[in-house]
Design an enzyme around this catalytic site. Structure first.
Site, short mmCIF file in Angstrom:
data_model
loop_
_atom_site.label_atom_id
_atom_site.label_comp_id
_atom_site.label_asym_id
_atom_site.label_seq_id
_atom_site.Cartn_x
_atom_site.Cartn_y
_atom_site.Cartn_z
N ASP A 29 3.49 1.95 -3.37
CA ASP A 29 3.67 1.29 -2.09
C ASP A 29 5.12 1.40 -1.62
O ASP A 29 5.99 1.87 -2.35
CB ASP A 29 3.25 -0.18 -2.19
CG ASP A 29 1.75 -0.32 -2.45
OD1 ASP A 29 0.99 0.51 -1.93
OD2 ASP A 29 1.36 -1.26 -3.17
N HIS A 51 0.97 7.21 -1.51
CA HIS A 51 0.67 5.82 -1.16
C HIS A 51 -0.62 5.32 -1.82
O HIS A 51 -0.93 4.12 -1.75
CB HIS A 51 0.54 5.69 0.36
CG HIS A 51 0.99 4.37 0.89
ND1 HIS A 51 1.02 3.23 0.14
CD2 HIS A 51 1.43 3.99 2.13
CE1 HIS A 51 1.45 2.21 0.86
NE2 HIS A 51 1.71 2.65 2.08
#
Length: 431
Positions: free
Chosen positions: A407, A403
């Site tokens: 995303d 992350h």
């Protein structure tokens, strides 16, 4: 009689040195050609160095735990010159045991770029690998000199500095403007069985390395997962139809894995943002699509051989690559280059009955896909005449991604694209 110089052979373009971990033959021992003389270890693999000639070992030029450069003479073997022909140079060594793949450019990636470390201020011998880790982790020269090395003459090994870094990460956070405190890692005492019946076994070297890699990955990447269920009924039926013909023609089995790997390679071309690596604050966009294939070894450990340029292979080529690497991994025949250069990894947890899981990213990659077990399940089937319930072959795909740079939109769209390719598989595909 003639004296033959046994040299440390080339083990791949990116491997320049190795550490001697064990001498299998001692001075005075008789050696046959192809006999393993010693065991060595790099930061990625454990290997044996075979003799190219028959004779008697008369000199060991290095001791256990010594660091040796590729091309250096490591032993002298006395041969019968009249009986031996000139041996061909050895280009690679066989590998009985291998470890999970971590690219050479980053051992433990950091979100914050550490200041450069000047090693000129120390007289302590430090291998290039230890220096690289120290630079990545911002370990100062003073800290390095405080580490009690476990190697020969107190040399700091890779395991020593990784243990030091792990211990330092557990310490309280200090103001970056203040000097870094000197911390000496403690030596773990051997646990004692309280009831006198428990068996206590130390991890082997490979398991220690895997443990270090997995822990470092969790400390480095912000792991998050997306799950997708896939209907692979068409693929199951197609494979049942062609697998016998394929085995008769090619001499090897057709598994589901190459079909899945091909779909992943296509999705990576569609979403190049998943085919990257991270080095500090920098993103490296990979030109080639090299798929790592997590493979369980007979001893319970793990290795990740890599299919180079996977997007350029048709289904037959992919099947042969999967079978070749898988078989050589299990039989200890991989070469060091076979485990390097991966840009994305796939692990088939379904082969052990798992429906889905949350795999750990293979650093410095940013994603890994877990293939769950294929199961017969009741499902709603949509038709022009209406919906009805039927039996379908389904599986889960689990996508773990970093992350920091990926995303949810990209991570989710990527795994959904893999699922779309699998569900749209052409049942008329000729192989």
């Amino acid at each position: 009689m003639a004296r033959f110089e046994l040299k440390l052979p080339k083990m791949g373009e990116s491997v320049a040195e190795a550490t001697i971990t064990n001498w299998l033959k001692q001075v005075g021992d008789k050696i046959e050609a192809d006999d393993a003389v010693l065991e060595i270890a790099t930061d990625k693999v454990d290997s044996e160095v075979p003799s190219e000639v028959s004779g008697v070992l008369v000199e060991q030029l290095f001791a256990k735990d010594d660091l040796v450069q590729v091309g250096q003479t490591i032993a002298i073997i006395e041969t019968d010159a009249t009986a031996e022909s000139t041996p061909a140079p050895v280009e690679s060594v066989t590998i009985p045991v291998a470890v999970a793949e971590i690219e050479k450019s980053v051992e433990v990636a950091q979100a914050i770029v550490a200041p450069a470390v000047d090693f000129k201020g120390t007289e302590k011998f430090l291998s290039p690998l230890v220096k690289n880790i120290a630079k990545e982790e911002g370990v100062s020269v003073a800290e390095l000199e405080s580490i009690q090395g476990s190697g020969k003459e107190g040399r700091v090994t890779k395991e020593d500095i990784l243990a030091y870094v792990a211990g330092r990460q557990k310490s309280p956070v200090v103001n970056p403007s203040t000097p870094t405190p000197t911390i000496v890692p403690s030596t773990q005492a051997v646990p004692v069985s309280v009831n006198g019946e428990d068996e206590i076994v130390e991890m082997d070297r490979m398991r220690k390395l895997i443990s270090g890699y997995m822990t470092a990955s969790l400390q480095t990447s912000a792991h998050v997962q997306s799950f997708v269920e896939v209907d692979v009924t068409h693929i199951v039926k197609w494979r049942d139809k062609v697998k016998s013909t394929f085995e008769k023609r090619e001499g090897e089995k057709l598994t589901f894995t190459p079909i899945f790997m091909q779909a992943v390679a296509k999705a990576l071309k569609d979403f190049p943002g998943m085919n990257i690596s991270v080095d500090g604050n920098f993103i490296i966009k990979k030109k080639n699509i090299n798929l790592g294939m997590a493979t369980a070894l007979p001893n319970g450990n793990l290795i990740v051989p890599v299919i180079k340029n996977a997007d350029q292979l048709n289904l037959v080529g992919m099947a042969k690559a999967v079978n070749d690497l898988g078989n050589r991994a299990k039989n200890g025949k991989l070469k060091p280059d076979d485990t390097q250069g991966g840009t994305y990894t796939v692990t088939n947890i379904g082969s052990f009955g798992s429906v889905f899981g949350t795999p750990i990213i293979n650093q410095p990659e940013v994603g890994i896909l877990a293939l769950g077990a294929i199961r017969k399940v009741p499902a709603v089937i949509e038709t022009p005449e209406g919906d009805f319930i039927g039996i379908r072959q389904k599986m889960f795909l689990t996508h773990s991604y970093d992350h920091r740079v990926v995303d949810g939109a990209l991570g989710g769209m990527f795994v959904k694209r893999v699922a779309d390719y699998l569900e749209a598989f052409d049942v008329d595909t000729d192989i």
